[in-house]
Scaffold this active site. Structure first.
Site, mmCIF file in Angstrom:
data_model
loop_
_atom_site.group_PDB
_atom_site.id
_atom_site.type_symbol
_atom_site.label_atom_id
_atom_site.label_comp_id
_atom_site.label_asym_id
_atom_site.label_seq_id
_atom_site.Cartn_x
_atom_site.Cartn_y
_atom_site.Cartn_z
ATOM 1 N N GLU A 178 1.039 -1.348 -0.340
ATOM 2 C CA GLU A 178 -0.465 -0.020 0.167
ATOM 3 C C GLU A 178 0.830 1.190 -0.116
ATOM 4 O O GLU A 178 0.514 2.516 0.863
ATOM 5 C CB GLU A 178 -0.714 0.048 1.241
ATOM 6 N N GLU A 258 -7.168 -7.101 -0.674
ATOM 7 C CA GLU A 258 -7.403 -7.628 1.037
ATOM 8 C C GLU A 258 -8.786 -7.408 0.266
ATOM 9 O O GLU A 258 -9.503 -5.883 0.683
ATOM 10 C CB GLU A 258 -6.832 -6.767 1.569
#
Length: 627
Positions: A178, A258
């Site tokens: 991320e 995710e």
């Protein structure tokens, strides 16, 4: 037609002949496993939050749900707690965990960082990096890159033989994590990592990135040569999220790395839950679109010891000991209705293994345990800090003295008479993260980062002023990674700066692991109903059991502190604030043959009746108030 594709192509079994390969087919927007179109349905599991003896049980339950892959983070700080000290055994035996995944026929998507977030202390980065003043983390800073390169030179060779193309079961490897959410947006850093991963893992393995579903995150987190994936939850519009991903990854398989089955908890807020119906509907929608999905989390586990992270959203927000996450498998690894709902959806796309789901592990209600007061924490400074205090004009941090977790005590003399009250103040918000103040052994109050900036004290000239500082967990997400702990700025008394400190790094865990205070020869003082239980105090007790299984510790009317059972740090408790009221106690740390020991460090106020309760169920949404 989509269902048929999954049924025909989703098998885990290797081909009897032919070369093993796992690649990306850009023309057909899919992965290819041994030449055939392949989709995965995966779940995240954190070996570092689960005792090793339970790894196989959890993985088997994931396999029986119908998953064909698992996704695994590797926390750098868990394996290299000090520079050059590498630990890969016991509960840190990554390779044994990976052996179990292969034994059960599960493929692996591995996320070695170096930053992982994961609501883990400092996002998995080791706190000793902060010994380099002004280090710029997650960037091209040479000091940071040198440490990263050294770590990856140890970790990545352990993974190379386990790649699918090399006969193992790792099908893809994430680079960083991320990164688009990090303000640095340093492409040189990402290119450096890309070359390091290629150097150690070769050119055939699929490298990928994961980012949130916004333009900025995908712009700064993606890089040519790595497959871009996205993350989002069931409340988001899947089509919109994948359409955005296609701007940065025009071809190849769609991946939600995710897909959030629940969410984390913060101390002082309600327990997070997401309905099974919403999560299962979202999964079905993505699978019907032909996407590959990893569910985060499939089992959350526990932040034992001091491993929980923290967020900073206007104020500092530490994360609870439980990482239950409202996941399909509970913190203790038990199947839930959410798991059954997801299994039903998966069965429409992949063949689900036949046979019963493995049952929950045994849970026991062992009843009440009576504790005794061992003594005030300050009474044991000579054994908790055997090297003696650091003498300093101004406060030093945890990192300055190379104590990265737990507690440090700061001590100075009151410089003048305080017949009434004076304000001990934290004018620069320098308490990181929570301080317990005593004068001459008498508890005076608490100072808490961002929330409580002062407390009133009284005393005589020359009295000891003690400030016990607790590291509540380093920030794991966002821009504030250089999160030093302890007194990071000066305190004032009545407006005057305090100086001339004795700083005691406390080795509480080491002493308790050696058997203190239960070992023969240790004096335990019996308490009375009138004895003060305020301030940082150590308590202990013992209990016997005839059958061993998991249990949950409830500290009735206790306030806040830390608990060890048989020398194992089961984590922080804070039922006064909630939402977590009980602590998970895995059965593997208990004994039926010997006496079991409980040691409690209560930081603020223990109840008159020094009782704790071992229950057969968790309480994750409540407080002790009104009990």
């Amino acid at each position: 037609m989509r269902v048929l594709c999954f049924l025909l192509l989703g098998f885990l079994y290797e081909k009897v002949s032919g070369d093993r390969s796992f690649t990306i087919d850009d023309a057909n927007n899919c992965f290819r496993k041994d030449g055939d179109c392949f989709h995965y349905i995966s779940g995240s599991i954190h070996y570092f939050r689960i005792p090793a003896c339970y790894w196989k049980d959890r993985l088997l339950k994931m396999y029986m749900t119908g998953l064909n892959a698992v996704q695994v983070y590797v926390p750098w700080n868990f394996h290299e707690p000090q520079p050059g000290m590498y630990i890969f055994d016991g509960d840190r035996d990554l390779e044994h965990f990976l052996d179990l995944t292969k034994e059960l026929g599960l493929l692996v998507i591995i996320r070695p960082g170096p930053y992982i977030c994961s609501e883990w202390d400092m996002g998995g980065l080791p706190a000793w990096l902060l010994n380099k003043q002004d280090i710029s983390l997650r960037s091209s800073d040479p000091d940071y890159l040198n440490a990263v390169d050294s770590w990856l030179s140890v970790l990545l060779p352990r993974l190379r033989t386990r790649l699918y193309n090399n006969g193992g079961n790792i099908i893809s490897v994430q680079v960083e994590n991320e990164y688009g959410s990090f303000l640095a947006c340093d492409y040189s850093y990402m290119r450096h990592l890309y070359h390091i991963f290629r150097l150690y893992l070769g050119d055939d393995v699929i490298l990928f990135t994961t980012d949130g579903n916004t333009d900025y995150e995908l712009k700064c987190g993606t890089l040519e040569g790595m497959h871009a994936t996205v993350d989002f939850g069931p409340a988001d519009n899947a089509k919109k999220a994948f359409d955005l991903l296609r701007r940065y990854q025009p071809t190849g398989p769609l991946v939600n790395s995710e897909y959030y089955t629940g969410w984390l908890d913060y101390w002082g807020e309600s327990h997070s839950t997401v309905s099974a119906e919403l999560v299962s509907q979202g999964l079905q929608t993505m699978l019907e679109m032909g996407a590959n999905v990893n569910m985060y989390m499939f089992e959350g586990g526990t932040n034992f010891g001091y491993w929980n992270g923290a967020d900073y959203k206007k104020t500092y927000k530490p994360i609870t000991t439980s990482y239950d996450y409202d996941a399909p498998l509970t913190e203790a690894g038990d199947p839930t209705d959410k798991l059954l709902a997801l299994r039903s959806v998966i069965s429409k796309f992949l063949p689900v293994p036949q046979g019963p789901m493995p049952p929950p592990t045994p849970k026991y209600n062992y009843g009440y345990v009576t504790l005794q007061k061992v003594g005030d924490l300050q009474d044991f400074l000579d054994i908790l800090c055997q090297g003696g205090p650091v003498v300093t004009r101004y406060p030093v941090t945890f990192e300055d003295v190379k104590q990265y977790f737990g507690f440090m005590l700061y001590r100075t003399r009151i410089p003048w008479e305080i017949p009434d009250m004076a304000i001990l103040s934290d004018p620069f918000n320098g308490v990181h993260d929570r301080a317990y103040v005593s004068v001459d052994g008498n508890f005076a109050g608490v100072i808490e980062r961002d929330h409580v900036r002062s407390t009133n004290v009284t005393g005589s000239s020359g009295d000891w002023l003690d400030v016990l500082v607790e590291n509540m967990g380093r920030i794991n997400f966002g821009a504030f990674f250089n999160d030093l702990k302890g007194l990071v700025a000066n305190l004032t008394l009545g407006g005057d700066l305090l100086t001339d400190w004795l700083v005691y790094p406390l080795n509480i865990d080491g002493l308790i692991a050696e058997g203190w205070p239960h070992a023969p020869g240790n004096h335990i003082v019996m308490t009375t109903q009138t004895e003060s239980h305020e301030g940082p105090v150590i308590y202990s007790g013992t209990f016997r059991i005839t059958a061993k299984g998991d249990t949950f510790l409830k500290l009735i009317k206790w306030t806040k502190g830390q608990v060890w059972i048989n020398g194992f740090n089961i984590g922080r408790y804070w039922p006064d604030r909630g939402p977590q009221v009980t602590l998970y106690v895995p059965g593997n740390i208990l004994s039926t043959a010997e006496i079991n020991n409980i040691t409690v460090l209560e930081l603020e106020n223990a109840p008159d009746r020094l009782l704790v309760l071992l229950l057969d169920r968790p309480i994750l949404n409540g407080t002790n108030k009104g009990v």
